[in-house]
Design an enzyme around this catalytic site. Structure first.
Site, PDB file in Angstrom:
ATOM      1  N   LYS A  10       1.038  -1.032   0.599  1.00 20.02           N
ATOM      2  CA  LYS A  10       0.714  -0.399   0.019  1.00 20.02           C
ATOM      3  C   LYS A  10       0.785   1.090  -0.167  1.00 20.02           C
ATOM      4  O   LYS A  10       2.150   1.182   0.259  1.00 20.02           O
ATOM      5  CB  LYS A  10      -0.662   0.144   1.308  1.00 20.02           C
ATOM      6  CG  LYS A  10      -0.609   0.025   2.318  1.00 20.02           C
ATOM      7  CD  LYS A  10       0.536   1.432   3.044  1.00 20.02           C
ATOM      8  CE  LYS A  10       0.530   1.298   3.927  1.00 20.02           C
ATOM      9  NZ  LYS A  10       2.072   2.218   4.926  1.00 20.02           N
ATOM     10  N   ASP A 137      -2.789  -1.529  10.020  1.00 17.97           N
ATOM     11  CA  ASP A 137      -2.776  -1.698   8.508  1.00 17.97           C
ATOM     12  C   ASP A 137      -3.117  -3.083   8.133  1.00 17.97           C
ATOM     13  O   ASP A 137      -3.242  -3.386   6.998  1.00 17.97           O
ATOM     14  CB  ASP A 137      -1.434  -1.124   7.796  1.00 17.97           C
ATOM     15  CG  ASP A 137      -0.579   0.141   8.015  1.00 17.97           C
ATOM     16  OD1 ASP A 137      -1.301   0.932   8.521  1.00 17.97           O
ATOM     17  OD2 ASP A 137       0.354   0.009   7.985  1.00 17.97           O
TER      18      ASP A 137
HETATM   19  O1  C5P Z   1      -0.458  -1.385  14.532  1.00 20.98           O
HETATM   20  P1  C5P Z   1       1.132  -1.305  14.159  1.00 20.98           P
HETATM   21  O2  C5P Z   1       1.306  -2.166  15.317  1.00 20.98           O
HETATM   22  O3  C5P Z   1       1.542  -1.460  13.081  1.00 20.98           O
HETATM   23  O4  C5P Z   1       1.859  -0.254  15.275  1.00 20.98           O
HETATM   24  C1  C5P Z   1       3.143  -0.045  14.489  1.00 20.98           C
HETATM   25  C2  C5P Z   1       3.493   1.473  15.476  1.00 20.98           C
HETATM   26  O5  C5P Z   1       2.877   2.129  15.383  1.00 20.98           O
HETATM   27  C3  C5P Z   1       2.602   1.443  17.110  1.00 20.98           C
HETATM   28  O6  C5P Z   1       3.400   0.461  18.066  1.00 20.98           O
HETATM   29  C4  C5P Z   1       2.678   3.089  17.825  1.00 20.98           C
HETATM   30  O7  C5P Z   1       3.716   3.255  18.114  1.00 20.98           O
HETATM   31  C5  C5P Z   1       2.746   3.060  16.034  1.00 20.98           C
HETATM   32  N1  C5P Z   1       1.802   3.493  15.284  1.00 20.98           N
HETATM   33  C6  C5P Z   1       0.363   4.404  16.156  1.00 20.98           C
HETATM   34  N2  C5P Z   1      -0.352   5.522  15.930  1.00 20.98           N
HETATM   35  C7  C5P Z   1      -0.802   4.550  14.710  1.00 20.98           C
HETATM   36  C8  C5P Z   1      -0.302   3.566  13.986  1.00 20.98           C
HETATM   37  C9  C5P Z   1       0.763   2.619  14.484  1.00 20.98           C
HETATM   38  O8  C5P Z   1       1.696   5.610  16.810  1.00 20.98           O
HETATM   39  N3  C5P Z   1      -2.596   4.976  14.209  1.00 20.98           N
END
Ligand code: C5P
Length: 295
Positions: A10, A137
């Protein structure tokens, strides 16, 4: 018996980021567009859960239970009382740690593959719930196409796309940690306003209008990514000089994304990026691409 699932990368055509929430995540208004660079995830019944990976950057992919593909098999198995004894093989083509949701793609791909292998009969809604548990994501990797993601990015509203968009992606030498980029965002943007979607951007997608899309793209994480990876400025400038309608950091980076007017322009931008030495590799891809698909 094996099941293979193809799952797209993406690009965030517009990533509006709000202030950090109490849970550490950030509220987003995140317009995802699936692009035609794919990982293929093959799941085969085995004696125990095992992950293998081949392709560019595969040496950086964790093969233990932290891999989102392994976690997807465990979560689906736990929900249906099935031991997740599968060999998950990932054929990588999405840049690793590049801000293109490669790890999320593998999570969604393994989930769909295990679901087909085990014949759970799970609904799309159940699969999306598991995806949201895996990462912000991951739900989008399952559905593909284009979508507006709100909440931490996991609540999706599907968007219409009225044409084909031509993109070039410059793969950087090195990676960026998503949490580190969000921390830098917090440092640079102490009072981020509530994120909103851009009507002009949604109209550009609907109309399949590359020039209008170029005028409306944006990434609130870009200053943070550039602060941590300053040489990306040279990559962005190279693509712009070669005729890109828009140049931006993809998600949390360090992959950079270039919107081209047509396929020929995309090829020329990719050649200029490759020749410039400002990136490790340049890839051409079209959008939108379908979500996780059983082959
Ligand atoms: O959800 P995911 O594990 O992909 O997110 C990885 C990191 O990205 C999270 O631990 C956080 O630090 C950051 N993040 C965030 N806000 C979001 C998505 C991700 O702060 N909406």
């Amino acid at each position: 018996m094996s099941v293979t699932v193809r799952v797209p990368a993406k690009v965030n055509v517009r990533l509006a980021v709000g202030a950090a929430r109490a849970d550490g995540f950030h509220d987003l208004a995140n317009v995802f567009l699936a692009v035609g660079l794919y990982d293929e995830v093959t799941v085969t019944a085995a004696d125990e859960l095992r992950v293998t990976c081949e392709g560019p950057g595969s040496d950086q992919v964790p093969l233990d239970r932290t891999n989102l593909a392994a976690r997807a098999a465990e979560l689906l198995g736990a929900r249906y009382g099935i031991a997740p004894d599968v060999h998950i093989h990932i054929a990588k083509d999405i840049p690793v740690a590049g801000g293109m949701a490669g790890g999320s793609a593998d999570g969604a791909g393994a989930l769909v593959a295990c679901d087909a292998l085990w014949g759970t009969g799970a609904s799309q809604g159940e699969l999306l719930d598991i995806c949201a548990e895996l990462g912000s994501d991951v739900p989008f990797s399952l559905v593909g196409g284009a979508a507006l993601g709100t909440g931490r990015g996991e609540k999706l509203e599907l968007l219409d796309v009225g044409g084909t968009f031509h993109w070039v992606f410059a793969v950087a030498d090195g990676g960026l940690s998503t949490p580190a980029v969000y921390r830098e965002f917090d440092r640079l943007t102490p009072h981020a306003p509530a994120p909103t979607a851009s009507p002009a951007l949604l109209a550009a997608l609907r109309g399949g209008d590359a020039e209008a899309l170029a005028a409306a793209v944006g990434n609130d994480l870009q200053p943070a990514a550039l602060s941590l990876f300053p040489s990306l400025r040279d990559t962005l400038a190279t693509g712009t000089a070669a005729g890109a309608l828009a140049a931006l950091v993809s998600g949390s980076g360090p992959t950079t994304a270039f919107l081209a007017g047509d396929a020929g322009s995309a090829r020329r931008i990719a050649e200029a990026l490759t020749a410039s030495g400002t990136c490790r590799a340049a890839r051409v891809a079209q959008a939108p691409a379908a979500g996780a698909t059983v082959l």
